[in-house]
Design a protein around this motif. Structure first.
Motif, PDB file in Angstrom:
ATOM      1  N   PHE A 145     -52.516  23.222 -22.178  1.00  0.00           N
ATOM      2  CA  PHE A 145     -51.335  22.367 -22.343  1.00  0.00           C
ATOM      3  C   PHE A 145     -50.283  23.078 -23.196  1.00  0.00           C
ATOM      4  CE2 PHE A 145     -48.988  18.933 -24.411  1.00  0.00           C
ATOM      5  CZ  PHE A 145     -48.670  18.150 -23.317  1.00  0.00           C
ATOM      6  N   SER A 146     -50.743  23.641 -24.342  1.00  0.00           N
ATOM      7  CA  SER A 146     -49.734  24.255 -25.220  1.00  0.00           C
ATOM      8  C   SER A 146     -49.148  25.517 -24.574  1.00  0.00           C
ATOM      9  CB  SER A 146     -50.297  24.525 -26.616  1.00  0.00           C
ATOM     10  OG  SER A 146     -51.290  25.491 -26.517  1.00  0.00           O
ATOM     11  N   THR A 147     -49.965  26.233 -23.751  1.00  0.00           N
ATOM     12  CA  THR A 147     -49.410  27.420 -23.064  1.00  0.00           C
ATOM     13  C   THR A 147     -48.288  26.978 -22.121  1.00  0.00           C
ATOM     14  OG1 THR A 147     -51.650  28.255 -23.036  1.00  0.00           O
ATOM     15  CG2 THR A 147     -50.061  29.462 -21.721  1.00  0.00           C
ATOM     16  N   ARG A 148     -48.551  25.869 -21.394  1.00  0.00           N
ATOM     17  CA  ARG A 148     -47.550  25.393 -20.427  1.00  0.00           C
ATOM     18  C   ARG A 148     -46.296  24.897 -21.153  1.00  0.00           C
ATOM     19  NH1 ARG A 148     -49.889  24.071 -15.437  1.00  0.00           N
ATOM     20  NH2 ARG A 148     -49.033  21.989 -15.245  1.00  0.00           N
ATOM     21  N   VAL A 149     -46.513  24.168 -22.279  1.00  0.00           N
ATOM     22  CA  VAL A 149     -45.344  23.681 -23.033  1.00  0.00           C
ATOM     23  C   VAL A 149     -44.539  24.865 -23.568  1.00  0.00           C
ATOM     24  CG1 VAL A 149     -44.624  22.418 -25.097  1.00  0.00           C
ATOM     25  CG2 VAL A 149     -46.354  21.437 -23.611  1.00  0.00           C
ATOM     26  N   ARG A 150     -45.268  25.912 -24.038  1.00  0.00           N
ATOM     27  CA  ARG A 150     -44.577  27.103 -24.555  1.00  0.00           C
ATOM     28  C   ARG A 150     -43.723  27.753 -23.466  1.00  0.00           C
ATOM     29  NH1 ARG A 150     -48.950  28.296 -27.882  1.00  0.00           N
ATOM     30  NH2 ARG A 150     -49.843  29.666 -26.324  1.00  0.00           N
ATOM     31  N   LYS A 151     -44.279  27.744 -22.222  1.00  0.00           N
ATOM     32  CA  LYS A 151     -43.544  28.329 -21.093  1.00  0.00           C
ATOM     33  C   LYS A 151     -42.215  27.584 -20.893  1.00  0.00           C
ATOM     34  CE  LYS A 151     -46.153  30.470 -17.390  1.00  0.00           C
ATOM     35  NZ  LYS A 151     -46.812  30.248 -16.130  1.00  0.00           N
ATOM     36  N   ILE A 152     -42.298  26.238 -20.938  1.00  0.00           N
ATOM     37  CA  ILE A 152     -41.071  25.434 -20.759  1.00  0.00           C
ATOM     38  C   ILE A 152     -40.088  25.731 -21.892  1.00  0.00           C
ATOM     39  CG2 ILE A 152     -40.144  23.074 -20.658  1.00  0.00           C
ATOM     40  CD1 ILE A 152     -42.684  22.202 -19.316  1.00  0.00           C
ATOM     41  N   LEU A 153     -40.623  25.789 -23.128  1.00  0.00           N
ATOM     42  CA  LEU A 153     -39.743  26.030 -24.278  1.00  0.00           C
ATOM     43  C   LEU A 153     -39.047  27.388 -24.159  1.00  0.00           C
ATOM     44  CD1 LEU A 153     -41.765  24.676 -27.312  1.00  0.00           C
ATOM     45  CD2 LEU A 153     -39.615  23.828 -26.409  1.00  0.00           C
ATOM     46  N   SER A 154     -39.823  28.419 -23.749  1.00  0.00           N
ATOM     47  CA  SER A 154     -39.183  29.741 -23.680  1.00  0.00           C
ATOM     48  C   SER A 154     -38.147  29.756 -22.558  1.00  0.00           C
ATOM     49  CB  SER A 154     -40.211  30.863 -23.539  1.00  0.00           C
ATOM     50  OG  SER A 154     -40.870  30.729 -22.325  1.00  0.00           O
ATOM     51  N   SER A 155     -38.398  28.967 -21.461  1.00  0.00           N
ATOM     52  CA  SER A 155     -37.391  28.882 -20.390  1.00  0.00           C
ATOM     53  C   SER A 155     -36.129  28.211 -20.906  1.00  0.00           C
ATOM     54  CB  SER A 155     -37.929  28.090 -19.207  1.00  0.00           C
ATOM     55  OG  SER A 155     -39.031  28.737 -18.689  1.00  0.00           O
ATOM     56  N   ILE A 156     -36.315  27.169 -21.734  1.00  0.00           N
ATOM     57  CA  ILE A 156     -35.137  26.483 -22.293  1.00  0.00           C
ATOM     58  C   ILE A 156     -34.297  27.475 -23.098  1.00  0.00           C
ATOM     59  CG2 ILE A 156     -34.398  24.725 -23.985  1.00  0.00           C
ATOM     60  CD1 ILE A 156     -36.695  22.991 -23.005  1.00  0.00           C
ATOM     61  N   ARG A 157     -35.005  28.345 -23.866  1.00  0.00           N
ATOM     62  CA  ARG A 157     -34.269  29.328 -24.681  1.00  0.00           C
ATOM     63  C   ARG A 157     -33.499  30.300 -23.795  1.00  0.00           C
ATOM     64  NH1 ARG A 157     -39.235  29.753 -27.658  1.00  0.00           N
ATOM     65  NH2 ARG A 157     -39.218  27.933 -28.998  1.00  0.00           N
ATOM     66  N   VAL A 158     -34.159  30.740 -22.698  1.00  0.00           N
ATOM     67  CA  VAL A 158     -33.490  31.686 -21.787  1.00  0.00           C
ATOM     68  C   VAL A 158     -32.226  31.035 -21.220  1.00  0.00           C
ATOM     69  CG1 VAL A 158     -33.704  32.900 -19.590  1.00  0.00           C
ATOM     70  CG2 VAL A 158     -35.623  32.876 -21.173  1.00  0.00           C
ATOM     71  N   SER A 169     -41.821  28.353 -13.675  1.00  0.00           N
ATOM     72  CA  SER A 169     -42.823  28.119 -12.635  1.00  0.00           C
ATOM     73  C   SER A 169     -44.164  27.885 -13.318  1.00  0.00           C
ATOM     74  CB  SER A 169     -42.843  29.299 -11.657  1.00  0.00           C
ATOM     75  OG  SER A 169     -43.940  30.115 -11.904  1.00  0.00           O
ATOM     76  N   LEU A 170     -44.668  26.651 -13.169  1.00  0.00           N
ATOM     77  CA  LEU A 170     -45.899  26.279 -13.866  1.00  0.00           C
ATOM     78  C   LEU A 170     -47.102  26.190 -12.931  1.00  0.00           C
ATOM     79  CD1 LEU A 170     -45.013  23.484 -16.429  1.00  0.00           C
ATOM     80  CD2 LEU A 170     -45.469  25.856 -16.842  1.00  0.00           C
ATOM     81  N   GLY A 171     -46.880  25.791 -11.693  1.00  0.00           N
ATOM     82  CA  GLY A 171     -48.018  25.550 -10.792  1.00  0.00           C
ATOM     83  C   GLY A 171     -48.684  24.238 -11.160  1.00  0.00           C
ATOM     84  N   GLY A 172     -49.599  23.789 -10.340  1.00  0.00           N
ATOM     85  CA  GLY A 172     -50.303  22.529 -10.604  1.00  0.00           C
ATOM     86  C   GLY A 172     -49.498  21.344 -10.131  1.00  0.00           C
ATOM     87  N   SER A 173     -49.999  20.151 -10.478  1.00  0.00           N
ATOM     88  CA  SER A 173     -49.289  18.963  -9.982  1.00  0.00           C
ATOM     89  C   SER A 173     -49.294  17.847 -11.020  1.00  0.00           C
ATOM     90  CB  SER A 173     -49.951  18.479  -8.689  1.00  0.00           C
ATOM     91  OG  SER A 173     -51.306  18.189  -8.974  1.00  0.00           O
ATOM     92  N   ASP A 174     -49.404  18.231 -12.310  1.00  0.00           N
ATOM     93  CA  ASP A 174     -49.428  17.183 -13.334  1.00  0.00           C
ATOM     94  C   ASP A 174     -48.011  16.850 -13.804  1.00  0.00           C
ATOM     95  OD1 ASP A 174     -48.808  19.447 -14.576  1.00  0.00           O
ATOM     96  OD2 ASP A 174     -50.359  19.381 -16.127  1.00  0.00           O
TER      97      ASP A 174
END
Ligand code: ADP
Length: 423
Positions: A145-158, A169-174
Motif C-alpha cells: 500500500f505504501s509503495t503504491r501511495v509513494r508512486k502516486i505522490l512522486s507522480s504528483i511531484r512530477v 501506472s499502478l496496475g490492479g483494480s483496487d
C-alpha cells in the motif's frame, strides 16, 4: 452420566424405606455401575450411603448438585482439570411417589481429558499460526500500500513541476488504481487546457501582430516616400482602420475573458425582445450600409433567467454576423418563440453560408472561414466563441445549420423561467 444417575435413583426407589441399610443394599446390587463415587442422601442431604466412604452415614453433604436434586431437578455438570474431565450428576429419589432423597454420582475420565487437552493444544497452535499469518499479511499489505501511495505522490511531484504528460501506472483494480486513473484523467485535462492556453496566447499574438505590422508598414511608407497629400490621406485612413480593428479585437478579448470568469454572474429574469430591439437599433446603420433588411418575428416571448449583458452580446454578435456575411439585398430574420418549456431564438440569414467542413470549427477562437473576407469586414474570429461561452454559462445551447450560398440559421435555446412555478 445423568442416565446412570437416573438408573441408580430408579433402583433405590424400589426400596420401601430409605435408610443406610436399604441404600447400601441397593447400591451393592448395582454391579455394573462404573462410577468413581456414588452418594445417596435423604431429603435433608444427610448421607445414607457413600461408595467413596469419604462421608459417614448420618453426616450431611450439602453440595450444590445435591441441593438442586433435592429441589426435584436432574442435575449434570462437568469440569476439566489437569488432563482429566470430571463429571457430576444428581437426581431425586422417590419412594411411593414421595421425595425420599437423592443420588449423587461423580466420575473422572482421563481419556476424554486427554482429548480435550489435544483439542486445547490444537486450538492454541491454530491461533498462533493465524496470528503469524495476520502479522505477515499486514506487513505485506502495508508495504504494498505504501509503495503504491509513494508512486502516486512522486507522480504528483512530477506533474507539479510542469510535466503534464506524466502518467501514474499502478496496475490492479483496487481503490488506489481508481484514484490513479482519476488522477491521469485530471492531468490529461490539465494538459489539454494548458495546450489551449498556449494556443490562445500564440493565436492572439499572431492576430494582434498583423494590424500592428500593417500600421508600421503604412507609417514607414508615409515617412520614407514623397507622396501626394491624397495618397497620404488614404494611408492614414488605412492606419485608422487597422487601429480600429485592434480596438475591436481587444474589446472582444476582454469580453471573452469576462465570459470565462463566471464568478460575477448576475442573473435577471428578462424577456428577449426588448434586448433584440436594442441590438437592432445599434446595427441598423450597418444593415442600411450593406443593404440588408432586418425582420423580427415575435411569436411568443417568454421570460428567461439570464445576464442581460450576455443576452445583448450574444444577439449582437449573431445579428452582426448575419449582416456581415450576407449579400446585398439579403434578409436577416430573428424569430422568438416558445417550444415546450424553452424559449427558442433563431437568427436566420440569406447570406453566403458556411462550408460543411467549417461548421464544426466556427465556435473555435480565431477561426475564420474566409480570412480575407472576414478581415475586410472587421472580423476577429472571436465573436462566435464568445457567443458559445456566454450561452453555456447562461444554461443555454446553440446550434447552427448552414447551406453554402443560401444562408445560415443559428438556434439559441434557453429554459423558460416560469415565475408562477417559482412563486
Ligand atoms: P468574426 O469576428 O471573424 O466574424 P466569428 O467567430 O463571429 O468571427 O465567426 C467565425 C467565422 O464563422 C467567420 O469568420 C465567418 O466565416 C463564419 N460565420 C459566422 N457567422 C456567419 C454567418 N451568419 N454566415 C456565414 N458565415 C458566418
Amino acid at each position: 452420566m445423568l442416565e446412570k444417575c437416573l438408573n441408580a435413583s430408579e433402583a433405590i426407589s424400589q426400596a420401601d424405606i430409605l435408610n443406610p441399610a436399604t441404600a447400601a443394599d441397593t447400591v451393592s446390587g448395582m454391579k455394573n455401575l462404573s462410577v468413581s463415587r456414588l452418594v445417596v442422601t435423604d431429603v435433608y442431604g444427610k448421607v445414607m450411603h457413600d461408595t467413596g466412604a469419604e462421608i459417614y452415614p448420618g453426616n450431611f453433604l450439602l453440595l450444590p448438585e445435591i441441593l438442586n436434586a433435592l429441589k426435584e431437578n436432574d442435575v449434570f455438570s462437568w469440569y476439566y482439570h489437569a488432563g482429566t474431565m470430571y463429571s457430576k450428576a444428581a437426581a431425586p429419589v422417590y419412594i411411593n411417589g414421595q421425595l425420599a432423597g437423592c443420588v449423587y454420582i461423580t466420575e473422572s475420565d482421563p481419556e476424554q481429558g486427554a482429548l480435550i487437552q489435544t483439542l486445547q493444544r490444537n486450538v492454541l497452535w491454530i491461533t498462533i499460526i493465524l496470528e503469524c499469518f495476520v502479522i505477515v499479511f499486514s506487513i505485506v499489505f502495508a508495504t504494498g500500500f505504501s509503495t503504491r501511495v509513494r508512486k502516486i505522490l512522486s507522480s504528483i511531484r512530477v506533474i507539479r513541476s510542469g510535466d503534464y504528460s506524466h502518467k501514474v501506472s499502478l496496475g490492479g483494480s483496487d481503490e488506489l488504481t481508481q484514484l490513479a486513473d482519476e488522477f491521469n484523467d485530471l492531468t490529461e485535462k490539465l494538459q489539454a487546457s494548458e495546450e489551449q492556453r498556449r494556443q490562445f496566447v500564440s493565436d492572439a499574438s499572431h492576430e494582434l501582430k498583423t494590424p500592428l505590422a500593417s500600421i508600421k508598414l503604412l507609417s514607414d511608407s508615409i515617412l520614407q516616400n514623397q507622396m501626394d497629400p491624397d495618397t497620404v490621406r488614404e494611408f492614414v485612413e488605412d492606419i485608422g482602420d487597422e487601429a480600429e480593428r485592434l480596438n475591436r479585437m481587444s474589446t472582444k478579448l476582454l469580453s471573452l475573458s469576462r465570459a470565462e470568469s463566471a464568478h460575477d454572474i448576475n442573473f435577471e429574469i428578462v424577456t428577449i425582445s426588448p434586448t433584440l430591439e436594442r441590438v437592432s437599433r445599434m446595427l441598423y446603420a450597418l444593415a442600411e450600409k450593406n443593404n440588408i433588411q432586418i425582420i423580427q418575428k415575435i411569436y411568443q416571448d417568454s421570460p428567461i433567467l439570464i445576464q442581460e449583458d450576455d443576452l445583448y452580446q450574444i444577439l449582437f454578435n449573431l445579428v452582426e454576423n448575419g449582416i456581415k456575411y450576407n449579400t446585398a439585398g439579403g434578409k436577416l430574420t430573428v424569430q422568438i418563440q416558445r417550444v415546450d418549456d424553452n424559449a427558442v431564438v433563431q437568427v436566420i440569414d440569406t447570406g453566403v453560408g458556411i462550408p460543411e467542413e467549417s461548421v464544426p470549427h466556427i465556435f473555435e477562437r480565431f477561426y475564420r472561414v474566409d480570412k480575407a473576407r472576414s478581415r475586410k469586414s472587421g472580423g476577429s474570429g472571436l465573436g462566435l466563441s464568445i457567443v458559445k461561452d456566454m450561452v453555456q454559462r447562461n444554461n443555454g445551447t446553440i446550434t447552427v445549420e448552414s447551406a453554402l450560398g443560401k444562408g445560415t440559421a443559428f438556434t439559441l435555446i434557453f429554459p423558460v423561467f416560469d415565475t408562477e412555478e417559482f412563486l
